[in-house]
Scaffold this motif. Structure first.
Motif, mmCIF file in Angstrom:
data_model
loop_
_atom_site.group_PDB
_atom_site.id
_atom_site.type_symbol
_atom_site.label_atom_id
_atom_site.label_comp_id
_atom_site.label_asym_id
_atom_site.label_seq_id
_atom_site.Cartn_x
_atom_site.Cartn_y
_atom_site.Cartn_z
ATOM 1 N N VAL A 60 0.978 -1.375 0.241
ATOM 2 C CA VAL A 60 0.328 -0.529 0.039
ATOM 3 C C VAL A 60 0.714 1.205 -0.135
ATOM 4 N N HIS A 61 0.803 1.939 -1.236
ATOM 5 C CA HIS A 61 1.272 3.256 -1.449
ATOM 6 C C HIS A 61 1.115 4.443 -0.628
ATOM 7 N N GLY A 62 2.084 5.274 -0.440
ATOM 8 C CA GLY A 62 1.855 7.119 -0.346
ATOM 9 C C GLY A 62 1.064 7.645 -0.613
ATOM 10 N N ARG A 63 0.897 8.564 -0.072
ATOM 11 C CA ARG A 63 0.095 9.511 -0.409
ATOM 12 C C ARG A 63 0.901 10.707 -2.210
ATOM 13 N N THR A 64 -0.100 10.850 -3.265
ATOM 14 C CA THR A 64 -0.291 10.499 -3.822
ATOM 15 C C THR A 64 0.586 10.041 -5.344
ATOM 16 N N GLU A 65 0.695 8.656 -4.650
ATOM 17 C CA GLU A 65 1.811 7.684 -5.405
ATOM 18 C C GLU A 65 0.516 6.504 -6.022
ATOM 19 N N PHE A 66 0.748 5.638 -6.444
ATOM 20 C CA PHE A 66 0.462 4.959 -8.025
ATOM 21 C C PHE A 66 1.554 3.732 -8.124
ATOM 22 N N ILE A 67 0.637 2.379 -9.005
ATOM 23 C CA ILE A 67 0.995 1.494 -8.979
ATOM 24 C C ILE A 67 2.430 1.046 -9.501
ATOM 25 N N ILE A 74 7.513 -4.398 -6.527
ATOM 26 C CA ILE A 74 7.151 -5.691 -7.114
ATOM 27 C C ILE A 74 8.217 -6.249 -7.442
ATOM 28 N N GLU A 75 9.438 -6.381 -8.574
ATOM 29 C CA GLU A 75 9.671 -7.391 -9.161
ATOM 30 C C GLU A 75 11.067 -7.869 -7.848
ATOM 31 N N ASP A 76 11.098 -7.037 -6.644
ATOM 32 C CA ASP A 76 12.645 -7.558 -6.156
ATOM 33 C C ASP A 76 11.514 -8.168 -4.841
ATOM 34 N N PHE A 77 9.897 -8.190 -5.000
ATOM 35 C CA PHE A 77 9.462 -8.961 -3.520
ATOM 36 C C PHE A 77 8.695 -10.090 -4.562
ATOM 37 N N ARG A 78 8.532 -10.534 -5.965
ATOM 38 C CA ARG A 78 8.318 -12.071 -6.483
ATOM 39 C C ARG A 78 9.896 -12.275 -6.557
ATOM 40 N N ARG A 79 10.885 -11.923 -7.073
ATOM 41 C CA ARG A 79 12.260 -12.632 -6.757
ATOM 42 C C ARG A 79 12.873 -13.325 -5.635
ATOM 43 N N ARG A 80 11.804 -13.144 -4.542
ATOM 44 C CA ARG A 80 11.949 -13.421 -3.283
ATOM 45 C C ARG A 80 11.426 -14.484 -2.678
ATOM 46 N N GLY A 81 10.334 -14.892 -4.119
ATOM 47 C CA GLY A 81 9.396 -16.100 -3.820
ATOM 48 C C GLY A 81 7.837 -15.294 -3.082
ATOM 49 N N PHE A 82 7.759 -13.736 -2.980
ATOM 50 C CA PHE A 82 6.243 -13.634 -3.049
ATOM 51 C C PHE A 82 5.336 -13.321 -4.064
ATOM 52 N N ALA A 83 4.265 -13.825 -4.351
ATOM 53 C CA ALA A 83 3.495 -12.932 -4.445
ATOM 54 C C ALA A 83 2.961 -11.323 -4.446
ATOM 55 N N VAL A 84 2.904 -10.886 -4.909
ATOM 56 C CA VAL A 84 2.120 -9.489 -4.587
ATOM 57 C C VAL A 84 1.259 -8.662 -5.340
ATOM 58 N N ALA A 85 0.601 -7.796 -4.377
ATOM 59 C CA ALA A 85 -1.418 -7.718 -4.309
ATOM 60 C C ALA A 85 -0.871 -6.192 -4.643
ATOM 61 N N THR A 86 -1.769 -5.415 -4.900
ATOM 62 C CA THR A 86 -1.557 -3.460 -4.881
ATOM 63 C C THR A 86 -3.043 -3.121 -5.312
ATOM 64 N N PHE A 87 -2.901 -1.558 -4.370
ATOM 65 C CA PHE A 87 -3.877 -1.045 -5.416
ATOM 66 C C PHE A 87 -3.972 0.936 -5.098
ATOM 67 N N ASP A 88 -4.432 1.007 -5.777
ATOM 68 C CA ASP A 88 -4.148 2.379 -5.410
ATOM 69 C C ASP A 88 -5.960 2.694 -4.666
ATOM 70 N N TRP A 89 -5.259 3.623 -3.500
ATOM 71 C CA TRP A 89 -5.936 4.460 -2.702
ATOM 72 C C TRP A 89 -7.181 5.314 -3.785
ATOM 73 N N ARG A 90 -8.123 5.556 -2.701
ATOM 74 C CA ARG A 90 -9.632 6.448 -3.561
ATOM 75 C C ARG A 90 -9.162 7.893 -3.491
ATOM 76 N N HIS A 138 4.036 2.060 3.133
ATOM 77 C CA HIS A 138 4.660 3.412 2.895
ATOM 78 C C HIS A 138 4.339 4.379 3.366
ATOM 79 N N SER A 139 4.367 5.441 4.116
ATOM 80 C CA SER A 139 4.429 7.046 4.333
ATOM 81 C C SER A 139 2.297 7.058 4.332
ATOM 82 N N MET A 140 2.182 7.079 3.777
ATOM 83 C CA MET A 140 0.877 7.902 4.159
ATOM 84 C C MET A 140 0.042 5.617 4.911
ATOM 85 N N GLY A 141 0.082 5.412 3.660
ATOM 86 C CA GLY A 141 -0.174 3.840 3.563
ATOM 87 C C GLY A 141 0.839 3.276 4.554
#
Length: 328
Positions: A60-67, A74-90, A138-141
């Motif tokens: 989950v992102h900070g204020r003003t941020e986006f996917i 995201i690639e850093d997490f995936r290379r460690r063996g994790f799936a990744v899910a994310t979204f843009d806040w309202r 991150h931050s607001m997230g």
């Protein structure tokens, strides 16, 4: 310079901007979902890119941020063996705007971000992503993630925070006072009025020198490139309503009884050179939490995931010790 962009599109026309300077990681599944109060949010999921089964990172992102800003991470997490899910806040990124001015960041109450996260967990994480779930904010997230940890200890196994927005530097009043003052201005009908500070300057090549976000030019310019390709993703200054919501949430975190509400393991990283949020507040909260702790990253500015290779290496070393090694 004109930037050419291609897009990853699902049947309902959710789009991820793919640029030569910022490629969409392989396997992206973007889409939209609607929150419990019927706000349309853009999201994306990725499968793991390494052997093993470690679960899913919910980012989950900070204020003003986006996917798109987090493709490398995201690639850093995936290379460690994790799936990744994310979204843009309202109110930001590719999600539905809440007021008529599309570039002003606005929310009616901070609890609405908790509603976004709850809806995402129920509609996307649980049915589509492999458990266990790890929340990275991150931050607001990061502030929203603390409320997730306090409100429902079953949603996420661990919470990893990057420069969480626990308090802001150079405020004229303590948290409770700022919350009361900003809410009072909102009651006067000023909630959609924009407010700004130097840290809210929109990114540009000219603004890089001395910026408070990152010392890495290449990563800084990725945001500039995405905005050039898709200007509608940009959110600049917040509204007074957003400020009142954030101040109220930060005042709640500052209460003596808040740390005891968190019963999920939490690791908070503070940036030693942060001018966007108050790192001292992160350190103080870390000392007050029973299930949490904090680490200060030397020489780092606010956006730890967008910093230099040397600083990011420290961030991911902390993540590996706290999450990756615990998931094996």
């Amino acid at each position: 310079m004109t930037l050419s962009a291609t897009a990853a599109v699902t049947p309902d026309q959710a789009v991820l901007v793919d640029l030569p300077s910022n490629r969409v990681p392989e396997g992206a599944r973007p889409g939209y979902f609607r929150t419990e109060d019927n706000v349309r949010l853009r999201y994306a999921t990725w499968p793991r890119a390494a052997e093993g089964h470690k679960g899913t990172v919910c980012l989950v992102h900070g204020r003003t941020e986006f996917i798109e800003k987090y493709f490398e991470t995201i690639e850093d997490f995936r290379r460690r063996g994790f799936a990744v899910a994310t979204f843009d806040w309202r109110g930001q990124g590719g999600s539905e705007r809440l007021i008529g001015h599309p570039h002003h960041g606005h929310v009616e109450r901070f609890e609405d971000f908790w509603l976004d996260l709850k809806s995402f967990h129920r509609q996307i994480l649980l049915p589509e992503c492999p458990p266990p779930f790890y929340l990275v904010g991150h931050s607001m997230g990061g502030l929203a993630s603390l409320f997730a940890a306090a409100n429902d200890r079953m949603m996420f196994d661990r919470v990893f925070l990057s420069a969480p927005m626990i308090w802001l530097p150079n405020q004229p009043l303590p948290p409770a006072g700022m919350a009361f003052f900003t809410r009072a201005l909102g009651f006067l009908g000023l909630s959609q009025m924009p407010v700004s500070r130097p840290a809210d300057r929109p990114p540009s090549r000219q603004a890089f020198e001395g910026n408070p976000l990152t010392s890495d030019l290449e990563r800084y310019m990725r945001t500039v490139d995405v905005y050039a390709a898709r200007p509608e993703l940009e959110v600049s200054v917040p509204t007074l309503g957003w400020a009142a919501a954030a101040m109220t949430a930060m005042a709640e975190v500052a209460r003596d009884d808040f740390p005891a509400r968190i019963r999920v393991p939490v690791l908070m990283l503070a940036a030693a050179c942060d001018r966007v949020v108050a790192s001292a507040a992160t350190e103080q909260l870390g000392l007050r939490m029973r299930t949490g702790r904090h680490v200060v990253i030397p020489g780092a500015r606010h956006e730890l995931f967008m910093e230099t290779d040397a600083i990011r290496a420290q961030v991911f070393a902390a993540f590996d010790a706290f999450v990756t090694e615990q998931s094996e």
